[in-house]
Design an enzyme around this catalytic site. Sequence first.
Site, short mmCIF file in Angstrom:
data_model
loop_
_atom_site.label_atom_id
_atom_site.label_comp_id
_atom_site.label_asym_id
_atom_site.label_seq_id
_atom_site.Cartn_x
_atom_site.Cartn_y
_atom_site.Cartn_z
CE LYS A 148 -3.64 -1.92 2.97
NZ LYS A 148 -4.41 -1.64 4.20
CG LEU A 149 3.37 2.91 -1.95
CD1 LEU A 149 4.03 2.86 -3.32
CD2 LEU A 149 4.31 3.54 -0.92
#
Length: 378
Positions: A148-149
């Site tokens: 996740k970013l």
Amino acid sequence: MSDRLRQPGVLELDELVAEGVSPWLDGLTRGHLASGCLTRLIARTGVRGATSDPAALAAAVESDDAYREQLAGLASDDICAADAVRAVAAYDVRWACDELRPVYQATRGLDGLVSMDLDPRLAHDVESAVAEAEQALRAVNRPNAMVKLPATTEGIAAIRECVGAGFPVHVTAVFSASRYREALDAYAEGLRRALADGRRLPALASVVSLPVGLLDAEVDARLEDLGTPDALALRGEAAVARARHLYRMYDDWFGGADWRALATAGGHPQRLMWTATTPTDPSSSLTRYVEQLVTWGTITLMTLPTLEAAARRLDMCGDTLMGRHEAAEEVWRRLEGLGVDGEEVARKLEAESVEGLTAAWRDLYAAVDAGRHTAHRA
């Protein structure tokens, strides 16, 4: 679709899946795995993916004995805090990836995925974010793991680099159309780089999440402060309208000429995911967003209570997003006319999301560190 009441003990999401929506479990922990909960959800409800969450993981590490043995093994002074946290998170994600591997294979990499957070402080440094993504995915060592970013300005650059390096990415905290466009462009550019470097595009699935509950809560609070009949009439409308707008952008982009070459090379569309789907208003139905956000090729992320409520009963009424772009635009025109600035709302929520995630990571570090020290003294 009917609103039939499901038989007691039978948990199915067949109606939702039939509309093209993939249900995913939010807040995966080792408890879901060790108890067989995820296995049952996959088999009986049609759950097709999962996401880990540092806040849920921190709470589980503090309270669940399932982590004790691993924490004891990580009690050595030779293991730094970052490596210990990564190992704990990777263990859960690896296990979940194995549980979901048949879904991943059956859908040719479109579903059956598990996403894990990276320390959000790294998103401010693209090189560090890419390096941490590589280490996290190496620790999990499964093809159906994602990192996740957050879609901050710096995060968008990291997303582009991670996809280009061959890392599947879950883009988080998208609240505006302009930021979504940046996420689409970053994904496409990353795929082009990956393709130029000879990487296999079918291995590069990506999703983008719109936290619908957070968006509605923020906009509704502003409308209630205004207190006028026109303002109060728009409560609960903002997030669904934004989702309809983003889905129109999604449909246009992935149906366009620019996407065809990447699709021919095996690229997956970057699917939209609806997150924060448990309403903040206690008077609302747990399944409100599940029922309101239905269209082909999307993902609905649900906590276990919301997922179980949806599995027992859904009041389905077909596709709720396709072809409703103009109505969505009208909602946001009315909101803007009342002084609710969509871009300002998005910036505020983006900042708060990153702050909350950073705090959750601090709690996770503290929980893992405390568990290691306890094991070391034992």
